[in-house]
Design a protein around this motif. Structure first.
Motif, mmCIF file in Angstrom:
data_model
loop_
_atom_site.group_PDB
_atom_site.id
_atom_site.type_symbol
_atom_site.label_atom_id
_atom_site.label_comp_id
_atom_site.label_asym_id
_atom_site.label_seq_id
_atom_site.Cartn_x
_atom_site.Cartn_y
_atom_site.Cartn_z
ATOM 1 N N LEU A 1 0.830 -1.207 0.000
ATOM 2 C CA LEU A 1 0.000 0.000 0.000
ATOM 3 C C LEU A 1 0.864 1.257 0.000
ATOM 4 N N GLY A 2 1.945 1.231 0.760
ATOM 5 C CA GLY A 2 2.833 2.379 0.854
ATOM 6 C C GLY A 2 3.477 2.686 -0.489
ATOM 7 N N LEU A 3 4.003 1.636 -1.144
ATOM 8 C CA LEU A 3 4.669 1.862 -2.426
ATOM 9 C C LEU A 3 3.692 2.354 -3.483
ATOM 10 N N ALA B 1 15.878 -5.677 0.865
ATOM 11 C CA ALA B 1 15.107 -5.969 -0.346
ATOM 12 C C ALA B 1 15.462 -4.956 -1.420
ATOM 13 N N PRO B 2 16.543 -5.202 -2.147
ATOM 14 C CA PRO B 2 17.040 -4.198 -3.118
ATOM 15 C C PRO B 2 15.998 -3.814 -4.163
ATOM 16 N N ALA B 3 15.162 -4.782 -4.595
ATOM 17 C CA ALA B 3 14.187 -4.462 -5.645
ATOM 18 C C ALA B 3 13.194 -3.416 -5.144
ATOM 19 N N LEU B 4 12.721 -3.597 -3.899
ATOM 20 C CA LEU B 4 11.788 -2.616 -3.318
ATOM 21 C C LEU B 4 12.460 -1.264 -3.175
ATOM 22 N N ALA B 5 13.737 -1.289 -2.806
ATOM 23 C CA ALA B 5 14.460 -0.029 -2.617
ATOM 24 C C ALA B 5 14.534 0.741 -3.924
ATOM 25 N N LEU B 6 14.697 0.010 -5.038
ATOM 26 C CA LEU B 6 14.757 0.700 -6.332
ATOM 27 C C LEU B 6 13.438 1.414 -6.617
#
Lengths: 220, 487
Positions: B288-290, B413-418
């Motif tokens: 939800l945040g993203l 979680a690098p993918a989320l960070a991107l």
């Protein structure tokens, strides 16, 4: 006795759901308001029965509020507003009634499957009640999104709220039920009297239907 | 009588909720807006002082009504502080609305009473230990803001208030259903009655609750209170409510009411994590945040109204905060909390500046606001500082908190960070693009000087600036304690 008590609670909660379906089916504002009054009366019977079965006298207050406030005063006030403001007597639908009914059936099935599965350990009284209550809540939501006109949105919200009261009354011994029903009544009274009558009358002195239509909450 | 005084003095919580409650009635009876706005400020200051005493001395023990711990102390102090600064801003702002004829004295009296009623609702939601009472308090705060959003009675304001009411009521209804489900889950363990609604009891016994019921309850609570946080796709009320209401209310909505709803979600998240078999609440909040962050960042580019612009920026920041709390763990929680405080202060400072600008220019349209650094240097540069801060540029505090969120996410979680970095950069681009338009070029519209006080803006911005450069040790320790509490 227990079997009978359960059957009666079941019957009343089921009738509430049935009236919710009838409300979705209405395309005239006045008949919608009449069915809403019936909804409130069925709710008040259901809550009163819970009060009797659970031996919780304070629930009678909630039942009385449902009966007098939502069964009599609010529908009468809304009828008066509709007459005086000359709002469209027909309920404008975003989608057709048939599709709405199908969606309603789907939501009811969803809520019954969901609640019966989730509450497997709770007592059967609360289980059935919560399943019906969730269905009534979802039907109320459905009504709010499929209706254009503000009065029927308010009616949708109130039927949703009836579902919540049913759920709260069904949760055995839940505190604050009376307070919550009072809070809801205050909220509704505020909205119906304040925003509706007072503000709109003052602003749209000509009672222009077009101006009211612009006021619908679903447009940019 | 003296016994009553002893009770009052022994417990600052009673002041925190009592002062706004009494003030609301006093203000409803007070004619004359000058006096009323001062009483409004004084009451807010008194509540702030009471909140600050929570930081020192012994905390009152949790009772069946009140609970004070590290977590809600942050929220209470922030709430009363911004409540006070917004009241002072309002005092210098609202007289002008009267002169312009946008408000009548009767409406102004109503406005001040509603302001304190809203503060009462928010403070009560923050200090209460009863999840039912928390729901009632949030409903009260929402209702009073609905009435304030519609106070100008223009068509747009009424429509905004109506939308806010409908969506807010749906949210509040879903949250109530979630609350009932929590009670149903707790009732077999804790027995019937009030005990099963007391949050500290719930937390102590959460491990024995039925996990399936708890899962369903959390989904309803997250959607319900998430509507009030302004999470996409439930955010539709937020830009309208911010744009059409009086500016002090926009500041309080963004700075405080969204946080109060977030606080409710955090309390229930703690219940979920206390039950090992229940669904992990983190991933839901992360998604939800993203979604909110990226959606709002795109929407920032298409705004034409300055208050709507910053309203979408609030959705974006609430997205980041919910994301951080969803990731969980000491570092992300710390970052989320810091970001929340920085956003509240920065965003309300921006709204204070925007309020002055809109009064000078007589318009909220972005196209009508140009060349502020030439015509109103102090106001222009204050707005610039606020926008740079909120866009996440150093040396302001928001940079630090965003940096912490991003680095803690990269490690796990690098993918989320991107995705997170993409959203933040996108929003930064939109804000900087608009900011250059506000600041430079030929000054447009009226050039009359700023009438109101700039003190609230300076106060907020200096805190945000100092926090970006140096965080005092005790504050760090306090926030770390909260982060541990959140798990």
């Amino acid at each position: 006795m227990d079997k009978l008590a359960f059957d009666i609670a079941h019957l009343l909660a089921g009738s509430l759901l049935l009236v919710s379906f009838l409300m979705i089916y209405q395309d005239r504002l006045f008949s919608l308001l009449r069915f809403f009054a019936l909804h409130a009366v069925v709710l008040s019977l259901s809550v009163a029965w819970q009060a009797y079965v659970q031996d919780a006298p304070f629930l009678y207050i909630t039942a009385a509020i449902a009966l007098f406030f939502k069964g009599l005063i609010i529908p009468a006030a809304l009828q008066k507003i509709v007459r005086r403001l000359e709002i469209h007597r027909e309920v404008e639908q975003v989608v057709g009634i048939g599709i709405t009914m199908l969606a309603g059936i789907g939501l009811t099935a969803l809520s019954i499957i969901l609640m019966l599965r989730v509450t497997a350990n709770a007592d059967s009284f609360a289980r059935e009640d919560m399943a019906f209550a969730l269905a009534v809540i979802l039907l109320g939501l459905l009504m709010m999104v499929t209706r254009r006109n503000a009065v029927s949105q308010v009616v949708g919200f109130m039927s949703l709220e009836n579902g919540l009261i049913l759920a709260a009354a069904g949760a055995k011994g839940m505190p604050l039920v009376v307070e919550i029903s009072v809070a809801f009544s205050v909220l509704i009274a505020f909205i119906v009297i304040g925003v509706f009558l007072f503000r709109i009358r003052e602003r749209f002195d000509t009672v222009d239907v077009g101006a009211l239509d612009q006021f619908r909450g679903d447009q940019k | 009588m003296s016994a009553l005084w002893d009770i009052l003095w022994s417990n600052p919580v009673l002041f925190i909720v009592g002062v706004p409650f009494v003030a609301a009635f006093v203000l409803a009876a007070l004619p004359g807006y000058k006096l009323a706005s001062r009483v409004n400020m004084a009451a807010s200051l008194l509540a702030l002082v009471a909140a600050i005493t929570l930081l020192f001395g012994e905390r009152p023990a949790p009772s069946s009504f009140f609970l004070i711990d590290e977590l809600n102390t942050v929220f209470i102090v922030l709430n009363t502080f911004v409540g006070f600064t917004a009241a002072s801003f309002s005092a210098s702002y609202i007289g002008h609305e009267l002169d312009e004829g946008r408000l009548t004295p009767t409406y102004l009296r109503f406005y001040h009473a509603m302001y304190q009623l809203m503060m009462f609702g928010m403070n009560l939601a923050l200090v209460t230990n009863n999840i039912g009472l928390m729901w009632v308090a949030i409903e009260l705060a929402t209702l009073s803001t609905v009435l304030m959003v519609g106070i100008y009675r223009t068509e747009a304001a009424l429509e905004a208030a109506w939308k806010y009411f409908i969506l807010g009521s749906v949210g509040i209804a879903l949250a109530l259903f979630g609350t009932i489900l929590v009670y149903l889950a707790a009732e077999p363990v804790l027995g019937e009655g009030n005990g099963a609604m007391i949050w500290t009891n719930l937390l102590a016994n959460a491990g024995q609750f039925d996990p399936a019921l708890l899962n369903l309850a959390f989904i309803f609570l997250l959607l319900g209170y998430g509507t009030k946080i302004g999470l996409a796709p439930l955010h539709a009320w937020l830009p309208d409510a911010h744009a059409e209401g009086p500016t002090p209310i926009s500041a309080v909505l963004s700075g405080l009411l969204l946080n109060v709803a977030l606080y409710a979600v955090l309390r229930f998240k703690m219940l979920m994590t206390a039950n090992p078999e229940a669904l992990a609440p983190g991933p839901l909040m992360v998604v939800l945040g993203l979604v909110s962050l990226i959606f709002a960042s795109f929407m920032l580019y298409r705004r034409r109204d300055i208050k709507r612009l910053f309203a979408y920026s609030s959705i974006e920041h609430m997205g980041i905060i919910v994301f951080a709390f969803g990731m969980g763990g000491p570092l992300a929680n710390f970052a989320g909390l810091l970001h929340m405080v920085m956003h509240s202060l920065g965003k309300s400072a921006i709204f204070f500046s925007v309020g002055h600008i809109a009064q000078i220019k007589g318009s909220q349209r972005i196209a009508d606001i140009r060349g502020l650094t030439q015509s109103h240097p102090v106001l222009g540069w204050s707005l610039a500082a606020g926008v740079l801060a909120i866009a996440g540029l150093p040396p302001f505090g928001v940079f630090m908190s965003e940096f912490l969120v991003v680095t803690s996410t990269f490690a796990r979680a690098p993918a989320l960070a991107l995705l997170l970095v993409f959203g933040i950069l996108l929003a930064m681009g939109a804000l900087l693009l608009r900011l250059t338009g506000f600041l430079f070029g030929e000054p447009s519209g009226s050039l009359k000087p700023v009438q109101g006080s700039m003190l609230p803006v300076f106060a907020h911005m200096s805190i945000v600036l100092v926090a970006g450069v140096y965080l005092p040790g005790p504050l760090v320790a306090w926030f770390q304690a909260v982060a541990r509490l959140l798990g």
